[in-house]
Design an enzyme around this catalytic site. Structure first.
Site, PDB file in Angstrom:
ATOM      1  N   TRP A 205       0.840  -1.204   0.000  1.00  0.00           N
ATOM      2  CA  TRP A 205       0.000   0.000   0.000  1.00  0.00           C
ATOM      3  C   TRP A 205       0.874   1.253   0.000  1.00  0.00           C
ATOM      4  O   TRP A 205       0.602   2.220  -0.721  1.00  0.00           O
ATOM      5  CB  TRP A 205      -0.921  -0.019   1.215  1.00  0.00           C
ATOM      6  CG  TRP A 205      -1.656   1.247   1.508  1.00  0.00           C
ATOM      7  CD1 TRP A 205      -1.347   2.185   2.462  1.00  0.00           C
ATOM      8  CD2 TRP A 205      -2.849   1.728   0.871  1.00  0.00           C
ATOM      9  NE1 TRP A 205      -2.266   3.207   2.462  1.00  0.00           N
ATOM     10  CE2 TRP A 205      -3.198   2.949   1.490  1.00  0.00           C
ATOM     11  CE3 TRP A 205      -3.652   1.243  -0.151  1.00  0.00           C
ATOM     12  CZ2 TRP A 205      -4.315   3.692   1.115  1.00  0.00           C
ATOM     13  CZ3 TRP A 205      -4.770   1.980  -0.537  1.00  0.00           C
ATOM     14  CH2 TRP A 205      -5.085   3.180   0.101  1.00  0.00           C
ATOM     15  N   TYR A 209       0.380   0.703  -4.444  1.00  0.00           N
ATOM     16  CA  TYR A 209      -0.531  -0.328  -4.942  1.00  0.00           C
ATOM     17  C   TYR A 209      -1.901  -0.172  -4.285  1.00  0.00           C
ATOM     18  O   TYR A 209      -2.003  -0.073  -3.062  1.00  0.00           O
ATOM     19  CB  TYR A 209       0.014  -1.723  -4.641  1.00  0.00           C
ATOM     20  CG  TYR A 209       1.211  -2.114  -5.465  1.00  0.00           C
ATOM     21  CD1 TYR A 209       1.059  -2.861  -6.636  1.00  0.00           C
ATOM     22  CD2 TYR A 209       2.498  -1.739  -5.073  1.00  0.00           C
ATOM     23  CE1 TYR A 209       2.166  -3.227  -7.394  1.00  0.00           C
ATOM     24  CE2 TYR A 209       3.609  -2.100  -5.832  1.00  0.00           C
ATOM     25  CZ  TYR A 209       3.433  -2.837  -6.985  1.00  0.00           C
ATOM     26  OH  TYR A 209       4.524  -3.199  -7.734  1.00  0.00           O
ATOM     27  N   CYS A 239     -10.845 -12.227 -10.630  1.00  0.00           N
ATOM     28  CA  CYS A 239      -9.984 -13.393 -10.860  1.00  0.00           C
ATOM     29  C   CYS A 239     -10.794 -14.665 -11.064  1.00  0.00           C
ATOM     30  O   CYS A 239     -10.233 -15.732 -11.284  1.00  0.00           O
ATOM     31  CB  CYS A 239      -9.042 -13.585  -9.674  1.00  0.00           C
ATOM     32  SG  CYS A 239      -9.883 -14.041  -8.138  1.00  0.00           S
TER      33      CYS A 239
END
Length: 244
Positions: A205, A209, A239
């Site tokens: 983080w 990201y 995903c």
């Protein structure tokens, strides 16, 4: 809100299942996250499981559910391509929160997959979907079956992407109840919860990201990018675990 019959709901077409759960979802929207977890444990069938990718905000749902249901199995589908920081974060949270971690992996190793199929993540949407089926979907289906799960908790939030914007608190996916206790939380609420309970964001983080998955399909956020563009080269957001 009364108890729900999973078998009866599974016999309905998807649209009818959504309608059948609409009244319950309207009531669940009025509850806070802890109340939603407590309601699910009182009214939905066990066994209960919690899934986590140990991503940026993972500590929130892990702490929230585990403090109400200690020793709940926590399912991680490990692709073998997670960041080193993620593996260390998994160890840290498992120790700190005393998690009952259950790790599931593909039946083929990462090296074997590359030998057979090449780098699937470089083969467009079709390749990415095949990669996700092998490394995410099949291991999760196996986990739900082996753990006899009937109620599955997850930490998705509507704010994370357009594909999640209209998700309800309660749904049926893969034949089990799926509960999203923090679905309506914003980033500020996440931050406040972490601060209140002495928890941390994922280590990446601080490096820019917003979302973290596999090393080969995760990018740092840059000005002008939507959060979903930081995953899978912007080709898709999910995903596969939370689709269908």
């Amino acid at each position: 809100m009364s108890k729900l019959d999973l078998n009866a709901l599974n016999e309905l077409p998807k649209v009818d299942r959504i309608l059948a759960l609409a009244e319950t979802n309207a009531e669940l929207e009025k509850l806070d996250a802890e109340g939603r977890v407590a309601w699910a444990l009182d009214n939905l069938p066990g066994e209960y499981v919690l899934s986590s990718s140990f991503g940026i905000q993972a500590a929130v749902s892990l702490h929230l559910v585990n403090q109400i249901r200690p020793d709940i199995p926590v399912i991680l589908t490990d692709t073998g391509y997670l960041f080193p920081e993620t593996y260390r974060f998994i160890d840290e949270l498992t120790d700190k929160l005393k998690l009952n971690l259950k790790v599931y992996r593909a039946t083929e190793s990462a090296a074997w997959q590359e030998a057979r199929y090449g780098k699937l993540w470089e083969q467009g949407v079709e390749g990415i979907e095949k990669y996700n089926d092998i490394n995410k979907v099949e291991p999760m289906n196996r986990a739900l079956k082996e753990l006899n799960a009937q109620t599955w908790f997850a930490g998705l939030r509507r704010e994370q992407s357009g594909s999640r914007a209209n998700l309800p608190v309660l749904a049926i996916q893969r034949g089990v109840f799926k509960v999203l206790p923090i679905i309506d939380w914003d980033n500020r609420t996440i931050y406040q919860y972490l601060q209140k309970h002495g928890l941390k964001y994922h280590p990446l983080w601080d490096e820019g990201y917003l979302s973290v998955g596999d090393t080969h399909t995760t990018r740092k956020w840059e000005p002008g990018m939507a959060e979903e563009e930081t995953r899978f080269f912007g080709l898709k957001r999910e995903c596969g675990l939370h689709e269908g």
